[in-house]
Design a protein around this motif. Structure first.
Motif, PDB file in Angstrom:
ATOM      1  N   PRO A  69       0.820  -1.224   0.000  1.00  0.00           N
ATOM      2  CA  PRO A  69       0.000   0.000   0.000  1.00  0.00           C
ATOM      3  C   PRO A  69       0.856   1.278   0.000  1.00  0.00           C
ATOM      4  CG  PRO A  69      -0.908  -1.572   1.541  1.00  0.00           C
ATOM      5  CD  PRO A  69       0.421  -2.124   1.086  1.00  0.00           C
ATOM      6  N   HIS A  70       1.992   1.246   0.676  1.00  0.00           N
ATOM      7  CA  HIS A  70       2.933   2.371   0.677  1.00  0.00           C
ATOM      8  C   HIS A  70       3.430   2.629  -0.753  1.00  0.00           C
ATOM      9  CE1 HIS A  70       6.035   4.992   2.352  1.00  0.00           C
ATOM     10  NE2 HIS A  70       6.997   4.241   1.837  1.00  0.00           N
ATOM     11  N   PHE A  71       3.757   1.559  -1.458  1.00  0.00           N
ATOM     12  CA  PHE A  71       4.190   1.641  -2.854  1.00  0.00           C
ATOM     13  C   PHE A  71       3.092   2.254  -3.722  1.00  0.00           C
ATOM     14  CE2 PHE A  71       4.302  -0.347  -7.080  1.00  0.00           C
ATOM     15  CZ  PHE A  71       5.563   0.036  -7.514  1.00  0.00           C
ATOM     16  N   ILE A  72       1.868   1.758  -3.593  1.00  0.00           N
ATOM     17  CA  ILE A  72       0.729   2.258  -4.382  1.00  0.00           C
ATOM     18  C   ILE A  72       0.501   3.745  -4.096  1.00  0.00           C
ATOM     19  CG2 ILE A  72      -1.781   2.094  -4.691  1.00  0.00           C
ATOM     20  CD1 ILE A  72      -0.212  -0.190  -5.976  1.00  0.00           C
ATOM     21  N   LYS A  73       0.562   4.122  -2.833  1.00  0.00           N
ATOM     22  CA  LYS A  73       0.322   5.513  -2.440  1.00  0.00           C
ATOM     23  C   LYS A  73       1.301   6.475  -3.118  1.00  0.00           C
ATOM     24  CE  LYS A  73       0.740   8.532   1.580  1.00  0.00           C
ATOM     25  NZ  LYS A  73       1.087   8.592   2.993  1.00  0.00           N
ATOM     26  N   HIS A  74       2.554   6.081  -3.211  1.00  0.00           N
ATOM     27  CA  HIS A  74       3.571   6.980  -3.748  1.00  0.00           C
ATOM     28  C   HIS A  74       3.746   6.881  -5.261  1.00  0.00           C
ATOM     29  CE1 HIS A  74       4.878   8.655   0.029  1.00  0.00           C
ATOM     30  NE2 HIS A  74       4.681   7.449   0.547  1.00  0.00           N
ATOM     31  N   VAL A  75       3.451   5.742  -5.846  1.00  0.00           N
ATOM     32  CA  VAL A  75       3.630   5.566  -7.281  1.00  0.00           C
ATOM     33  C   VAL A  75       2.375   5.970  -8.055  1.00  0.00           C
ATOM     34  CG1 VAL A  75       4.154   3.872  -9.075  1.00  0.00           C
ATOM     35  CG2 VAL A  75       5.354   3.784  -6.910  1.00  0.00           C
ATOM     36  N   ARG A  76       1.208   5.737  -7.471  1.00  0.00           N
ATOM     37  CA  ARG A  76      -0.092   6.096  -8.047  1.00  0.00           C
ATOM     38  C   ARG A  76      -0.294   5.587  -9.484  1.00  0.00           C
ATOM     39  NH1 ARG A  76       1.643  10.864  -5.583  1.00  0.00           N
ATOM     40  NH2 ARG A  76       2.033  11.839  -7.569  1.00  0.00           N
ATOM     41  N   PRO A  77      -0.212   4.269  -9.686  1.00  0.00           N
ATOM     42  CA  PRO A  77      -0.436   3.733 -11.030  1.00  0.00           C
ATOM     43  C   PRO A  77      -1.898   3.891 -11.443  1.00  0.00           C
ATOM     44  CG  PRO A  77      -0.197   1.951  -9.457  1.00  0.00           C
ATOM     45  CD  PRO A  77       0.064   3.227  -8.720  1.00  0.00           C
ATOM     46  N   THR A  78      -2.131   4.036 -12.728  1.00  0.00           N
ATOM     47  CA  THR A  78      -3.490   4.146 -13.271  1.00  0.00           C
ATOM     48  C   THR A  78      -3.635   3.160 -14.418  1.00  0.00           C
ATOM     49  OG1 THR A  78      -2.890   5.826 -14.904  1.00  0.00           O
ATOM     50  CG2 THR A  78      -3.573   6.610 -12.716  1.00  0.00           C
ATOM     51  N   GLU A  79      -4.843   3.022 -14.907  1.00  0.00           N
ATOM     52  CA  GLU A  79      -5.072   2.144 -16.049  1.00  0.00           C
ATOM     53  C   GLU A  79      -4.320   2.650 -17.277  1.00  0.00           C
ATOM     54  OE1 GLU A  79      -8.901   0.489 -18.473  1.00  0.00           O
ATOM     55  OE2 GLU A  79      -9.092   0.743 -16.303  1.00  0.00           O
ATOM     56  N   GLU A  80      -4.250   3.978 -17.418  1.00  0.00           N
ATOM     57  CA  GLU A  80      -3.543   4.575 -18.548  1.00  0.00           C
ATOM     58  C   GLU A  80      -2.029   4.554 -18.351  1.00  0.00           C
ATOM     59  OE1 GLU A  80      -5.956   6.420 -16.772  1.00  0.00           O
ATOM     60  OE2 GLU A  80      -7.506   5.625 -18.107  1.00  0.00           O
ATOM     61  N   SER A  81      -1.598   4.462 -17.104  1.00  0.00           N
ATOM     62  CA  SER A  81      -0.171   4.490 -16.790  1.00  0.00           C
ATOM     63  C   SER A  81       0.163   3.435 -15.734  1.00  0.00           C
ATOM     64  CB  SER A  81       0.209   5.896 -16.287  1.00  0.00           C
ATOM     65  OG  SER A  81       1.572   5.969 -16.043  1.00  0.00           O
ATOM     66  N   PRO A  82       0.108   2.146 -16.117  1.00  0.00           N
ATOM     67  CA  PRO A  82       0.424   1.087 -15.147  1.00  0.00           C
ATOM     68  C   PRO A  82       1.922   1.055 -14.863  1.00  0.00           C
ATOM     69  CG  PRO A  82       0.090   0.150 -17.317  1.00  0.00           C
ATOM     70  CD  PRO A  82      -0.213   1.623 -17.427  1.00  0.00           C
ATOM     71  N   VAL A  83       2.312   0.350 -13.821  1.00  0.00           N
ATOM     72  CA  VAL A  83       3.723   0.235 -13.462  1.00  0.00           C
ATOM     73  C   VAL A  83       4.131  -1.231 -13.380  1.00  0.00           C
ATOM     74  CG1 VAL A  83       3.765   2.418 -12.209  1.00  0.00           C
ATOM     75  CG2 VAL A  83       3.299   0.312 -10.978  1.00  0.00           C
ATOM     76  N   ILE A  84       5.428  -1.448 -13.492  1.00  0.00           N
ATOM     77  CA  ILE A  84       5.999  -2.786 -13.318  1.00  0.00           C
ATOM     78  C   ILE A  84       6.766  -2.773 -12.006  1.00  0.00           C
ATOM     79  CG2 ILE A  84       7.638  -4.489 -14.169  1.00  0.00           C
ATOM     80  CD1 ILE A  84       7.069  -3.467 -16.982  1.00  0.00           C
ATOM     81  N   LEU A  85       6.466  -3.730 -11.145  1.00  0.00           N
ATOM     82  CA  LEU A  85       7.169  -3.888  -9.879  1.00  0.00           C
ATOM     83  C   LEU A  85       8.033  -5.141  -9.994  1.00  0.00           C
ATOM     84  CD1 LEU A  85       7.665  -3.089  -6.926  1.00  0.00           C
ATOM     85  CD2 LEU A  85       5.618  -4.397  -6.321  1.00  0.00           C
ATOM     86  N   ILE A  86       9.342  -4.971  -9.903  1.00  0.00           N
ATOM     87  CA  ILE A  86      10.267  -6.102 -10.015  1.00  0.00           C
ATOM     88  C   ILE A  86      10.601  -6.587  -8.603  1.00  0.00           C
ATOM     89  CG2 ILE A  86      12.511  -6.881 -10.848  1.00  0.00           C
ATOM     90  CD1 ILE A  86      12.364  -4.578 -12.910  1.00  0.00           C
ATOM     91  N   LEU A  87      10.319  -7.865  -8.360  1.00  0.00           N
ATOM     92  CA  LEU A  87      10.542  -8.460  -7.036  1.00  0.00           C
ATOM     93  C   LEU A  87      11.451  -9.666  -7.154  1.00  0.00           C
ATOM     94  CD1 LEU A  87       6.825  -8.528  -5.835  1.00  0.00           C
ATOM     95  CD2 LEU A  87       8.565  -6.861  -5.200  1.00  0.00           C
TER      96      LEU A  87
END
Length: 121
Positions: A69-87
């Motif tokens: 949730p901390h990641f989501i709060k600061h990155v704020r991905p959207t449907e138009e601008s999704p993000v890739i999280l490498i784990l």
């Protein structure tokens, strides 16, 4: 990235997230303690998160309930601008169905690399 730091002879696990453009989100620390101790929060960057657990290691519930949730709060991905999280392939990431659902709902695509290889990047 994660680092294990020593502070007063107790290790701290520091999770750090950054983008390929050099943007960082505030760090997330896991401290070996059962109860919150504000001394571990002194001098941290604004909006950093500290989780406390008797093992001091990242667990599925800590990752899913606080770090993601901390990641989501600061990155704020959207449907138009999704993000890739490498784990890395640690079990707290890959054996976590709730995390997969949260990622899907929040436009985050997860790429899992083999365990113990993130230092190669």
């Amino acid at each position: 990235m994660k680092y294990i730091l020593q502070r007063k002879e107790e290790p701290l696990l520091l999770q750090k997230c950054f983008s390929d453009t050099g943007h960082y989100i505030p760090p997330h620390l896991v401290v070996i303690r059962i109860r919150r101790n504000p001394i571990y929060e002194i001098g941290l960057p604004s909006e950093s998160i500290v989780a406390y657990h008797n093992s001091g290691w990242m667990l599925s519930n800590i990752f899913g309930d606080t770090l993601f949730p901390h990641f989501i709060k600061h990155v704020r991905p959207t449907e138009e601008s999704p993000v890739i999280l490498i784990l890395d392939g640690h079990a707290t990431h890959v054996k976590n169905l709730s995390l997969t659902e949260q990622a899907r709902q929040n436009n985050v695509h997860i790429l899992v690399i083999p365990p113990h290889t993130s230092h190669r990047f």
